[in-house]
Design a protein around this motif. Sequence first.
Motif, PDB file in Angstrom:
ATOM      1  N   GLY A  13      10.493 -19.198  70.456  1.00  0.00           N
ATOM      2  CA  GLY A  13       9.320 -18.911  71.262  1.00  0.00           C
ATOM      3  C   GLY A  13       8.822 -17.498  71.018  1.00  0.00           C
ATOM      4  N   PRO A  14       7.595 -17.214  71.453  1.00  0.00           N
ATOM      5  CA  PRO A  14       6.999 -15.900  71.219  1.00  0.00           C
ATOM      6  C   PRO A  14       7.816 -14.763  71.836  1.00  0.00           C
ATOM      7  N   GLY A  15       8.324 -13.895  70.998  1.00  0.00           N
ATOM      8  CA  GLY A  15       9.028 -12.714  71.478  1.00  0.00           C
ATOM      9  C   GLY A  15      10.460 -12.926  71.893  1.00  0.00           C
ATOM     10  N   ASP A  16      10.943 -14.168  71.901  1.00  0.00           N
ATOM     11  CA  ASP A  16      12.317 -14.457  72.320  1.00  0.00           C
ATOM     12  C   ASP A  16      13.199 -14.676  71.086  1.00  0.00           C
ATOM     13  N   THR A  17      14.450 -14.240  71.196  1.00  0.00           N
ATOM     14  CA  THR A  17      15.398 -14.466  70.109  1.00  0.00           C
ATOM     15  C   THR A  17      16.678 -15.063  70.664  1.00  0.00           C
ATOM     16  N   VAL A  18      17.399 -15.756  69.794  1.00  0.00           N
ATOM     17  CA  VAL A  18      18.669 -16.374  70.131  1.00  0.00           C
ATOM     18  C   VAL A  18      19.713 -15.836  69.168  1.00  0.00           C
ATOM     19  N   ARG A  19      20.807 -15.339  69.705  1.00  0.00           N
ATOM     20  CA  ARG A  19      21.908 -14.872  68.877  1.00  0.00           C
ATOM     21  C   ARG A  19      22.736 -16.072  68.457  1.00  0.00           C
ATOM     22  N   VAL A  20      22.961 -16.219  67.143  1.00  0.00           N
ATOM     23  CA  VAL A  20      23.617 -17.429  66.633  1.00  0.00           C
ATOM     24  C   VAL A  20      24.769 -17.067  65.709  1.00  0.00           C
ATOM     25  N   ALA A  21      25.645 -18.049  65.555  1.00  0.00           N
ATOM     26  CA  ALA A  21      26.730 -17.971  64.579  1.00  0.00           C
ATOM     27  C   ALA A  21      26.597 -19.157  63.637  1.00  0.00           C
ATOM     28  N   VAL A  22      26.877 -18.947  62.363  1.00  0.00           N
ATOM     29  CA  VAL A  22      26.856 -20.029  61.379  1.00  0.00           C
ATOM     30  C   VAL A  22      28.127 -20.846  61.531  1.00  0.00           C
ATOM     31  N   ARG A  23      27.991 -22.150  61.809  1.00  0.00           N
ATOM     32  CA  ARG A  23      29.149 -23.018  62.001  1.00  0.00           C
ATOM     33  C   ARG A  23      29.456 -23.864  60.777  1.00  0.00           C
ATOM     34  N   ALA A  24      28.438 -24.166  59.976  1.00  0.00           N
ATOM     35  CA  ALA A  24      28.665 -24.947  58.762  1.00  0.00           C
ATOM     36  C   ALA A  24      27.519 -24.699  57.802  1.00  0.00           C
ATOM     37  N   LYS A  25      27.830 -24.712  56.525  1.00  0.00           N
ATOM     38  CA  LYS A  25      26.832 -24.560  55.472  1.00  0.00           C
ATOM     39  C   LYS A  25      27.008 -25.716  54.508  1.00  0.00           C
ATOM     40  N   GLY A  26      26.138 -26.699  54.642  1.00  0.00           N
ATOM     41  CA  GLY A  26      26.227 -27.871  53.787  1.00  0.00           C
ATOM     42  C   GLY A  26      25.265 -27.793  52.623  1.00  0.00           C
ATOM     43  N   GLN A  27      25.183 -28.872  51.899  1.00  0.00           N
ATOM     44  CA  GLN A  27      24.283 -28.928  50.746  1.00  0.00           C
ATOM     45  C   GLN A  27      22.829 -28.942  51.170  1.00  0.00           C
ATOM     46  N   TYR A  28      22.555 -29.595  52.315  1.00  0.00           N
ATOM     47  CA  TYR A  28      21.173 -29.765  52.745  1.00  0.00           C
ATOM     48  C   TYR A  28      20.853 -29.109  54.082  1.00  0.00           C
ATOM     49  N   ALA A  29      21.834 -28.550  54.779  1.00  0.00           N
ATOM     50  CA  ALA A  29      21.558 -27.955  56.086  1.00  0.00           C
ATOM     51  C   ALA A  29      22.521 -26.829  56.412  1.00  0.00           C
ATOM     52  N   PHE A  30      21.986 -25.812  57.079  1.00  0.00           N
ATOM     53  CA  PHE A  30      22.794 -24.831  57.788  1.00  0.00           C
ATOM     54  C   PHE A  30      22.911 -25.294  59.237  1.00  0.00           C
ATOM     55  N   TRP A  31      24.106 -25.188  59.801  1.00  0.00           N
ATOM     56  CA  TRP A  31      24.335 -25.523  61.204  1.00  0.00           C
ATOM     57  C   TRP A  31      24.633 -24.232  61.964  1.00  0.00           C
ATOM     58  N   LEU A  32      23.767 -23.861  62.889  1.00  0.00           N
ATOM     59  CA  LEU A  32      23.922 -22.652  63.673  1.00  0.00           C
ATOM     60  C   LEU A  32      24.170 -23.007  65.134  1.00  0.00           C
ATOM     61  N   GLU A  33      24.907 -22.152  65.817  1.00  0.00           N
ATOM     62  CA  GLU A  33      25.215 -22.390  67.232  1.00  0.00           C
ATOM     63  C   GLU A  33      24.950 -21.115  68.027  1.00  0.00           C
ATOM     64  N   ASP A  34      24.211 -21.271  69.099  1.00  0.00           N
ATOM     65  CA  ASP A  34      23.924 -20.175  70.027  1.00  0.00           C
ATOM     66  C   ASP A  34      25.252 -19.644  70.588  1.00  0.00           C
ATOM     67  N   VAL A  35      25.480 -18.339  70.482  1.00  0.00           N
ATOM     68  CA  VAL A  35      26.753 -17.791  70.941  1.00  0.00           C
ATOM     69  C   VAL A  35      26.894 -17.881  72.458  1.00  0.00           C
ATOM     70  N   LYS A  36      25.787 -18.126  73.174  1.00  0.00           N
ATOM     71  CA  LYS A  36      25.837 -18.229  74.634  1.00  0.00           C
ATOM     72  C   LYS A  36      25.881 -19.669  75.131  1.00  0.00           C
ATOM     73  N   ASP A  37      25.964 -20.628  74.237  1.00  0.00           N
ATOM     74  CA  ASP A  37      26.052 -22.023  74.677  1.00  0.00           C
ATOM     75  C   ASP A  37      27.241 -22.199  75.617  1.00  0.00           C
ATOM     76  N   PRO A  38      27.097 -23.009  76.664  1.00  0.00           N
ATOM     77  CA  PRO A  38      28.189 -23.175  77.630  1.00  0.00           C
ATOM     78  C   PRO A  38      29.441 -23.832  77.062  1.00  0.00           C
ATOM     79  N   ALA A  39      29.306 -24.568  75.983  1.00  0.00           N
ATOM     80  CA  ALA A  39      30.463 -25.175  75.304  1.00  0.00           C
ATOM     81  C   ALA A  39      30.164 -25.218  73.821  1.00  0.00           C
ATOM     82  N   LYS A  40      31.223 -25.169  73.013  1.00  0.00           N
ATOM     83  CA  LYS A  40      31.065 -25.145  71.566  1.00  0.00           C
ATOM     84  C   LYS A  40      31.735 -26.376  70.952  1.00  0.00           C
TER      85      LYS A  40
END
Length: 214
Positions: A13-40
């Motif tokens: 969204g405009p002006g908002d950012t999410v801090r993320v961690a890379v959880r997987a790097k595949g051939q066709y996709a990066f999988w990122l997870e918000d570090v503040k998610d209530p569960a991982k």
Amino acid sequence: RKRKDLAGEVSFGPGDTVRVAVRAKGQYAFWLEDVKDPAKYADTTMARLSQLYDTKIYPADTLEFGTPTDADGNGRVVIVITQEVNKMGGGELGFVTSCDLLAPGTSNASNGGEFTYILAPDPSGTLGFQYSTADGARDLPDVTAHESVHIIQFTRRYAASHPFPDIWWAEGQAVLGEEVVGDTIEGHVPRSNALGVAEATNLDDTTSTDFYGL
């Protein structure tokens, strides 16, 4: 913001950012997870989902609908699992926004690439409703099959300077993408009219991903 290695922050969204961690790097996709998610999700879950996306979901969607563009030059789509989707309160499991197709610097809402945003697991319902990691892991193959079709729709039409499709057309094609992927994963023959009610409504195995239900 670091765009190429996808570590650090992504726009939401405009002006908002999410801090993320890379959880997987595949051939066709990066999988990122918000570090503040209530569960991982567990590492094994992320690895399994990444492999399924690379071997079944992305190939089936792109064979049926075409390949997306690669605006950010990383050779992959980016899947962001974030609590910000939960906070929207609309009950959506995921979404794609055309804002991400704008070049970085032209909009502070853009990540300048092929991104999709997915509901985070929330077992305690702290953000609205209870959603376990088991439920999320079951739903993600279907959700990413759906949202990947939207990425294909938006990026190809944007690159060709064509208008975006009407919502009924876009959603109908994305739901077809779920069925196409479901046939691939579950070994069903398309257009064979061979499925019974149990298979079509997922009653044959209620713990599996439901690719055919609405």
